[in-house]
Design an enzyme around this catalytic site. Sequence first.
Site, PDB file in Angstrom:
ATOM      1  N   HIS A 146      40.395  39.902  43.191  1.00  0.00           N
ATOM      2  CA  HIS A 146      40.389  39.096  41.965  1.00  0.00           C
ATOM      3  C   HIS A 146      41.795  38.776  41.472  1.00  0.00           C
ATOM      4  CE1 HIS A 146      40.719  43.236  40.306  1.00  0.00           C
ATOM      5  NE2 HIS A 146      41.463  42.645  39.411  1.00  0.00           N
ATOM      6  N   ASP A 168      35.838  44.231  46.436  1.00  0.00           N
ATOM      7  CA  ASP A 168      36.831  43.470  45.681  1.00  0.00           C
ATOM      8  C   ASP A 168      38.225  43.715  46.257  1.00  0.00           C
ATOM      9  OD1 ASP A 168      37.893  41.761  43.837  1.00  0.00           O
ATOM     10  OD2 ASP A 168      37.986  43.222  42.219  1.00  0.00           O
ATOM     11  N   SER A 220      46.106  45.843  37.897  1.00  0.00           N
ATOM     12  CA  SER A 220      45.173  45.841  39.019  1.00  0.00           C
ATOM     13  C   SER A 220      45.938  45.944  40.330  1.00  0.00           C
ATOM     14  CB  SER A 220      44.338  44.563  38.999  1.00  0.00           C
ATOM     15  OG  SER A 220      43.357  44.604  39.996  1.00  0.00           O
TER      16      SER A 220
END
Length: 1253
Positions: A146, A168, A220
């Site tokens: 993402h 992911d 992230s």
Amino acid sequence: MNYIPTQTFYGRRWRPRPAFRPWRVPMQPAPPMVIPELQTPIVQAQQMQQLISAVSALTTKQNGKAPKKPKKKPQKAKAKKNEQQKKNENKKPPPKQKNLAKKKKPGKRERMCMKIENDCIFEVKLDGKVTGYACLVGDKVMKPAHVKGVIDNPDLAKLTYKKSSKYDLECAQIPVHMKSDASKYTHEKPEGHYNWHHGAVQYSGGRFTIPTGAGKPGDSGRPIFDNKGRVVAIVLGGANEGARTALSVVTWTKDMVTRYTPEGTEEWSAALMMCVLANVTFPCSEPACAPCCYEKQPEQTLRMLEDNVDRPGYYDLLEATMTCNNSARHRRSVTEHFNVYKATKPYLAYCADCGDGQFCYSPVAIEKIRDEASDGMIKIQVAAQIGINKRGTHEHNKIRYIVGHYMKEANRDSLQVHTSGVCAIRGTMGHFIVAYCPPGDELKVQFQDAESHTQACKVQYKHDPAPVGREKFTVRPHFGIEVPCTTYQLTTAPTEEEIDMHTPPDIPDITLLSQQSGDVKITAGGKTIRYNCTCGSGNVGTTSSDKTINSCKIAQCHAAVTNHDKWQYTSSFVPRADQLPRKGKVHVPFPLTNSTCRVPLARAPGVTYGKRELTVKLHPDHPTLLTYRSLGADPRPYEEWIDRYVERTIPVTEDGIEYRWGNNPPVRLWAQLTTEGKPHGWPHEIILYYYGLYPAATIAAVSAAGLAVVLSLLASCYMFATARRKCLTPYALTPGAVVPVTLGVLCCAPRAHAASFAESMAYLWDENQTLFWLELATPLAAIIILVCCLKNLLCCCQPLSFLVLVSLGTPVVKSYEHTATIPNVVGFPYKAHIERNGFSPMTLQLEVLGTSLEPTLNLEYITCEYKTVVPPPYIKCCGASECRSMERPDYQCQVYTGVYPFMWGGAYCFCDTENTQLSEAYVDRSDVCKHDHAAAYKAHTAAMKATIRISYGNLNQTTTAFVNGEHTVTVGGSRFTFGPISTAWTPFDNKIVVYKNDVYNQDFPPYGSGQPGRFGDVQSRTVESKDLYANTALKLSRPSSGTVHVPYTQTPSGFKYWIKERGTSLNDKAPFGCVIKTNPVRAENCAVGNIPVSMDIPDSAFTRVIDAPAVTNLECQVAVCTHSSDFGGIATLTFKTDKPGKCAVHSHSNVATIQEAAVDIKTDGKITLHFSTASASPAFMVSVCSAKTTCMAACEPPKDHIVPYGASHNNQVFPDMSGTAMTWVQRVAGGLGGLTLAAVAALILVTCVTMRR
């Protein structure tokens, strides 16, 4: 692509790069096409010069006599420095370096992670902005999928990545020349603390959590390390859970990749937020300079914020405009949270009771009172602003309020909150106050203004906080236990909660008008005035200076102050400026958060154990809850609030009971078969023994036995009398007849008329030899018949040991039969004796350590408390307005004509009757819904999972398996299949409601069918979904004349009503001793049914006969035996053996359960076993290796009436008979039987003789 990295030799971690040697080329920027070897002499000369300089400096420093003077710290020589770096050493550092020096020094964990991250992570950039990170782990480079952008490394950016939406992740092989920079990874994750870029990460219960605020969007892809520098997880995002944030991570197990995503997770990719200004987009954190600063262009800045209020980057834009995006001026401190309040202002609002029973327009009007915190703290919203001075800057001890059009300030020390007494104020910021208040029916807020006048507002409000835990205490204890609760966190940092602000309306003020010689003068006083006069034409407009209206009267004019450079709260007591409201938003301080509260522990009760009952003496210091339930099929739950000294008697059965006093942990107790008397004594002692155990059965048995004895005696006497009469009647009717001697003796006839025995027998020999032989054989026949009857009676009564005939146990597993049925009772040992040709017998022990019955759930909806949103009313002066449609739950809109509202400065409108008010209201979820809501589920088929300890031979292992008849587990080479369970039972109904840690069986209404005031009046799929349904019977009312407000009526919250009336949860009334838990919903350790087991045990688990000891002459002697007690019997086995070794021990009868499964055989030929039985006279066969013997015991009843553990043996379903009792019964039965048989024989004999005549 395999997403599990490969561990290789290049996993060097958190060690500095090795120092460069002179004979190697340093990794430094160099012009292209330069051969490294040609630079070696130059580098050697440079490093030699550095070494000489360092030694000289050190020598000078050591030999210097002068006092030390401040000197520049000598920088460490590094091989990476080149000549260009040396030239720049004396240059002035850029300002950016100066700012960086002021940053907070990172802690130990942060420094450790920075060292590790120096090599193995790379920034991911999009349009020059860092959006996340990529990490080198093992032999792979991993980047969250993402995170948009390109890795800031040319070698990594050109790789081909494979994307996995399941994890992911985007993954690729690391280039060979970068493998030395990669980090190791591990799947070992013991609970504790780990490290990442922002400090410590706590790992507990399979979850990684951090303090809220330690992580943010942009993190992230950052790795989490253990103390050895190995990567244990990669961060993807986080879910705010109040004081802590749960991390969404990708981690590894032994053989697979797993992804953990907590509920409410937000991806932590630093996406670029865009805002708009005049159809031109720009980054929200960098607004255009027209406008870009509230202090320079306040009104234009507010309009820009209102245009972007619904955009994701609104708060970035708000912060940028409030701080003017100037890093030199903006210093991070606690006061930054108050920056937004310089764009707002307090206000005056209508208050029905200003402390003296009269209404007024109060500067401290109460808007809302929130009491969602379970610890009793309340949050109050008022019109004034606290912690801000009249200049709009932060000042903790000031209160800012409005007087007319002017801002005033007062001391915060004068602020008070009252209910039935004075409240303890815990925190203040802006419009909000948090405080602990005593119970009461009203609430008042007041302070002393600058003129020492009391400004107050009082509203009706019932404050009766529910107790935390199971005790209604009033003072927080010094000692107790911590239980989960909710509270308002005392922080002013930005939160997820927010309130709406709007542009204030024009404030009418009749004092701006004055009559001067037939003219009206408008005195502006530095304010912008909007005026409207009906005398003449063109007397409508705005002015910032004094203005005179000729030939006019005050009654013909209307003036109002207009000011749109500040926001104020969207109060329902203040009208809005436009029909379509323009609004902004600000954060609300003191968010509701999950916490723990210390609650007291009630004094331990005085406990007196009785026979099958328990008496507790309770000494509560405050109202305390007592609950108890049975652990059998019928729980019979009971609960009572106790506020004074009492004694309560609790019945205790063999199934057990569970009671709980206050906040003390629950206590489980079981009754034992205690009684008076002795099972092996005299008859009266035996009767007393059984009367204590089975009073009804004993009374019935003794009564039946007594009746049988009486009837037997009466029948015998009757038969003897009948036989005598038949015997003597012929002789009595015959004159001069002489009664034979035998008949005389048998019939007790008078001897005077009877011949002697010899004469009688001689007469019979001469006259009738057949009768002679019958007469001679009659006594012998009677004796033989009696002996036979007694023998048969003894043979029939001998095997009638009821303990052998009846038992709840399961059959013993025979040789080669690999099936069994174990009881589904936690802690109850099941043993099977398995024999196999050529091998020594083996004892298999199966014990259920825990079970979990987990139903399949389908979430229908969640319900919680609602809040009624009442926008400020829109008042159309001298005109009409219309309602507009709005997609809101329970939305209501009404237009009322003929209103004539007043504000503190006068009439809001110029017209008298042509004015209209548009009132609106709708329902929304309360802010507390995230922490306090109930979930309605439909429950389907439940899956059972059991944890079972399996022991055989030298193996003792615990395994977990699904009890469905299909799931197979392997333990030590043996395969076991459990289930399906014999009883398809579950404590959960088809519909259940889960509230916090409690579960309720409840028939709730389906989605979209909620009723006002009932459970489900507010419904939504999740706490944040947009599919909110509400039915609260919301109705608007006509506003009172002269007042600006929006009156309405509404049914109270059905959720709060359900909380008070929900009754006893399944946790406290589940049968069979089930322990109900949530997350996930499950019932643990339900003692119901049996579990079939299929086994496949290989020969390797057995011991060959030639290797096992040969046991012979096995004998058993029971030393001590207490029945119905946990392993209260002790048996000593003696034997002979040829060698020491290990033998399996097993009881071949369900009468007794032996504690030991295997024993060590020694040459002394003696072992001691412990057994448990419910029989008073158990007789059971015991085997040791291949030898068998029978143990017989005379057991006494237990002494303890109640014990804290359940029985480890099979209970009896029929009253047991001891051996002594059976002996007495046999004796009585034998005597009565012999007497009865003698009477029958006599009657038969006499009848036969008389018939032959």
